[in-house]
Design a protein around this motif. Structure first.
Motif, PDB file in Angstrom:
ATOM      1  N   GLU A  51       0.787  -1.120  -0.285  1.00  0.00           N
ATOM      2  CA  GLU A  51      -0.269   0.117  -0.391  1.00  0.00           C
ATOM      3  C   GLU A  51       0.989   0.835  -0.313  1.00  0.00           C
ATOM      4  O   GLU A  51       1.986   1.240   0.701  1.00  0.00           O
ATOM      5  N   THR A  52       0.267   2.085  -0.668  1.00  0.00           N
ATOM      6  CA  THR A  52       1.056   3.399  -0.657  1.00  0.00           C
ATOM      7  C   THR A  52      -0.063   4.728  -0.402  1.00  0.00           C
ATOM      8  O   THR A  52      -1.021   4.921  -1.526  1.00  0.00           O
ATOM      9  N   VAL A  53      -0.145   5.535  -0.256  1.00  0.00           N
ATOM     10  CA  VAL A  53      -0.676   6.739   0.667  1.00  0.00           C
ATOM     11  C   VAL A  53      -0.302   7.869  -0.105  1.00  0.00           C
ATOM     12  O   VAL A  53       0.836   8.366  -0.012  1.00  0.00           O
ATOM     13  N   LEU A  54      -0.641   8.742  -0.884  1.00  0.00           N
ATOM     14  CA  LEU A  54      -0.738  10.604  -0.918  1.00  0.00           C
ATOM     15  C   LEU A  54      -1.127  11.300  -0.399  1.00  0.00           C
ATOM     16  O   LEU A  54      -2.218  11.378   0.279  1.00  0.00           O
ATOM     17  N   MET A  55      -0.421  12.004   0.276  1.00  0.00           N
ATOM     18  CA  MET A  55      -1.621  12.928   1.946  1.00  0.00           C
ATOM     19  C   MET A  55      -1.532  13.888   1.316  1.00  0.00           C
ATOM     20  O   MET A  55      -0.345  14.658   1.310  1.00  0.00           O
ATOM     21  N   ARG A  56      -2.496  15.655   1.160  1.00  0.00           N
ATOM     22  CA  ARG A  56      -2.689  16.577   0.775  1.00  0.00           C
ATOM     23  C   ARG A  56      -2.610  17.885   1.956  1.00  0.00           C
ATOM     24  O   ARG A  56      -3.562  17.569   2.282  1.00  0.00           O
ATOM     25  N   TYR A  57      -1.587  18.528   2.089  1.00  0.00           N
ATOM     26  CA  TYR A  57      -1.942  19.786   3.566  1.00  0.00           C
ATOM     27  C   TYR A  57      -1.549  20.640   3.315  1.00  0.00           C
ATOM     28  O   TYR A  57      -0.857  20.923   2.182  1.00  0.00           O
ATOM     29  N   LYS A  58      -2.579  21.453   3.885  1.00  0.00           N
ATOM     30  CA  LYS A  58      -3.207  23.015   3.188  1.00  0.00           C
ATOM     31  C   LYS A  58      -1.658  23.660   3.875  1.00  0.00           C
ATOM     32  O   LYS A  58      -1.604  22.670   5.127  1.00  0.00           O
ATOM     33  N   GLU A  59      -1.410  24.574   3.996  1.00  0.00           N
ATOM     34  CA  GLU A  59      -1.128  25.679   4.303  1.00  0.00           C
ATOM     35  C   GLU A  59      -1.715  25.825   6.122  1.00  0.00           C
ATOM     36  O   GLU A  59      -2.422  26.756   5.486  1.00  0.00           O
ATOM     37  N   ASP A  60      -0.549  26.116   7.131  1.00  0.00           N
ATOM     38  CA  ASP A  60      -1.446  26.003   7.675  1.00  0.00           C
ATOM     39  C   ASP A  60      -1.421  27.089   9.240  1.00  0.00           C
ATOM     40  O   ASP A  60      -1.600  27.255  10.192  1.00  0.00           O
ATOM     41  N   GLY A  61      -0.169  27.982   8.821  1.00  0.00           N
ATOM     42  CA  GLY A  61       0.306  28.951   9.750  1.00  0.00           C
ATOM     43  C   GLY A  61       1.486  29.001  10.043  1.00  0.00           C
ATOM     44  O   GLY A  61       2.824  29.687  10.232  1.00  0.00           O
ATOM     45  N   HIS A  62       1.899  26.961  10.272  1.00  0.00           N
ATOM     46  CA  HIS A  62       3.330  26.942  10.749  1.00  0.00           C
ATOM     47  C   HIS A  62       3.971  26.190  10.034  1.00  0.00           C
ATOM     48  O   HIS A  62       5.345  26.453   9.850  1.00  0.00           O
ATOM     49  N   ARG A  63       2.975  25.194   9.158  1.00  0.00           N
ATOM     50  CA  ARG A  63       3.544  25.241   7.976  1.00  0.00           C
ATOM     51  C   ARG A  63       3.129  25.261   6.160  1.00  0.00           C
ATOM     52  O   ARG A  63       1.667  25.516   6.078  1.00  0.00           O
ATOM     53  N   ASN A  64       3.934  25.430   5.250  1.00  0.00           N
ATOM     54  CA  ASN A  64       3.337  25.164   4.000  1.00  0.00           C
ATOM     55  C   ASN A  64       2.922  24.235   3.370  1.00  0.00           C
ATOM     56  O   ASN A  64       2.827  23.486   4.382  1.00  0.00           O
TER      57      ASN A  64
END
Ligand code: SF4
Length: 358
Positions: A85-98
């Motif tokens: 299994e492989t997972v791709l996770m998308r995180y939005k900019e949250d003030g602390h990290r891009n």
């Protein structure tokens, strides 16, 4: 193949070593998936390569996207029929990290370590992955990430120079990376190589249940990667109840080697702590954890347990999590509650495979 193995391979075929750079570039920079698409090499060489070696290592068996579109998960079949299994996770900019796109990759088909809260651990060990199979998971997800970037550029949602692709890699999928040490290190080198995927070492995290000799060996590799140690308890009795590996490498030995790792590398360690309701999440457990880690350059990641098919643990209440963090603060230990992703698509390690096999 490593770059130098590819050079030797080409040399044995009577080709110039210079071709290695062209092929490497086609695979890692241009994302070519077949030798026949490599127009920069001769027809003869294309045929000869496709007869002798393969760059098409994964068959997609299942591909799922979460409802909020933040997470994709693929179940791949390898050439011998094993499933990973492989997972791709998308995180939005949250003030602390891009904003970032993180790929979680597997290093083994199954796992021999048998942690009781983990779906992969409930399936047993099948085999180690080659470093090609490890790297290919990233290439697959990078293709998706890049095509999203291009779509956004076409819609003027992103400027032309802002191609992001995959920004982070975590070795936290199926298997214990340090139990497949050589392939893990070779994969890291290709991911990090400017001629390879060119992903900064500080954006690569290797997770381990705490294989003491391998942590020591890793501290000597001179890699600037992040190390995440799955601790999940601060006393041997509690830890051994969920992690059989603790009987081989008890907490005292593990913490000792972690201190050596920090001393040798100058890098802080991430301690992973899966919160299991009424098992390891009380104030007393948090106090013990604070005492154990006091003075170590570290960060604690608290992780809500994934509901596994045969799991026996419940999730910790949010008030209990806050109390836990408060206790750690008393020892000046920074902690973060991990953002959950992909619960609706069984994104936890081993969950998709167990769904197919049960
Ligand atoms: S948590 Fe990691 S080491 Fe433990 S059984 Fe699962 S895959 Fe193996």
């Amino acid at each position: 193949m490593s770059f130098s193995d590819l050079e030797t391979f080409l040399d044995n075929l009577g080709e110039s070593k210079f071709r290695a750079k062209q092929i490497w570039r086609s695979v890692y920079h241009e994302g070519k998936e077949s030798f026949f698409d490599m127009t920069n090499i001769s027809n003869n060489l294309r045929s000869s390569l496709s007869e002798k070696i393969s760059i098409d290592l994964l068959r997609t068996k299942i591909f799922l996207s979460s409802k909020d579109l933040s997470t994709d998960k693929a179940l791949f079949e390898l050439e011998d029929g094993e499933l990973i299994e492989t997972v791709l996770m998308r995180y939005k900019e949250d003030g602390h990290r891009n904003s970032r796109k993180t790929v979680c990759i597997s290093t083994q088909a199954g796992c021999a370590l048998g942690c009781t809260f983990c779906a992969t651990g409930q399936q047993g060990f099948r085999r180690n992955l080659t470093f090609g199979e490890i790297v290919k998971q990233v290439l697959y997800m990078r293709k998706l990430a890049l095509s999203e970037d291009m779509d956004e550029i076409a819609k003027n949602l992103r400027s032309k120079g802002e191609i992001q692709g995959v920004t982070n890699i975590v070795f936290m999928g199926m298997g214990e990376p340090l139990a497949n040490y050589d392939n893990t290190i070779s994969a890291i080198k290709i991911l990090n190589d400017p001629l390879g995927l060119n992903i900064g070492a500080r954006h690569i995290t290797v997770s381990t249940v705490g294989l003491v000799p391998q942590i020591l060996k890793l501290s000597e590799e001179k890699l600037q990667i992040n190390l995440a140690v799955s601790l999940h308890a601060a006393d041997n009795e509690t830890r051994s109840a969920t992690m059989p590996v603790n009987k081989r490498y008890p907490i005292e030995d593990l913490i000792n080697v972690c201190k050596k790792y920090v001393y040798k590398t100058g890098r802080r360690i991430f301690f992973e702590y899966v919160l299991l309701s009424e098992h390891n999440d009380s104030e007393e457990h948090a106090y013990k954890l604070g005492k154990l880690l006091y003075g170590i350059k570290c960060h604690v990641n608290l992780i809500p347990v994934n509901p596994t098919t045969q799991g026996i643990y419940n999730r910790t209440k949010s008030t209990t999590v806050l109390n836990f963090q408060e206790q750690l603060k008393r020892f000046n230990i920074p902690s973060t509650l991990r953002i959950e992703k992909g619960i609706d698509i069984n994104a936890g390690c081993g969950q998709l495979r167990s769904r197919i096999e049960l």
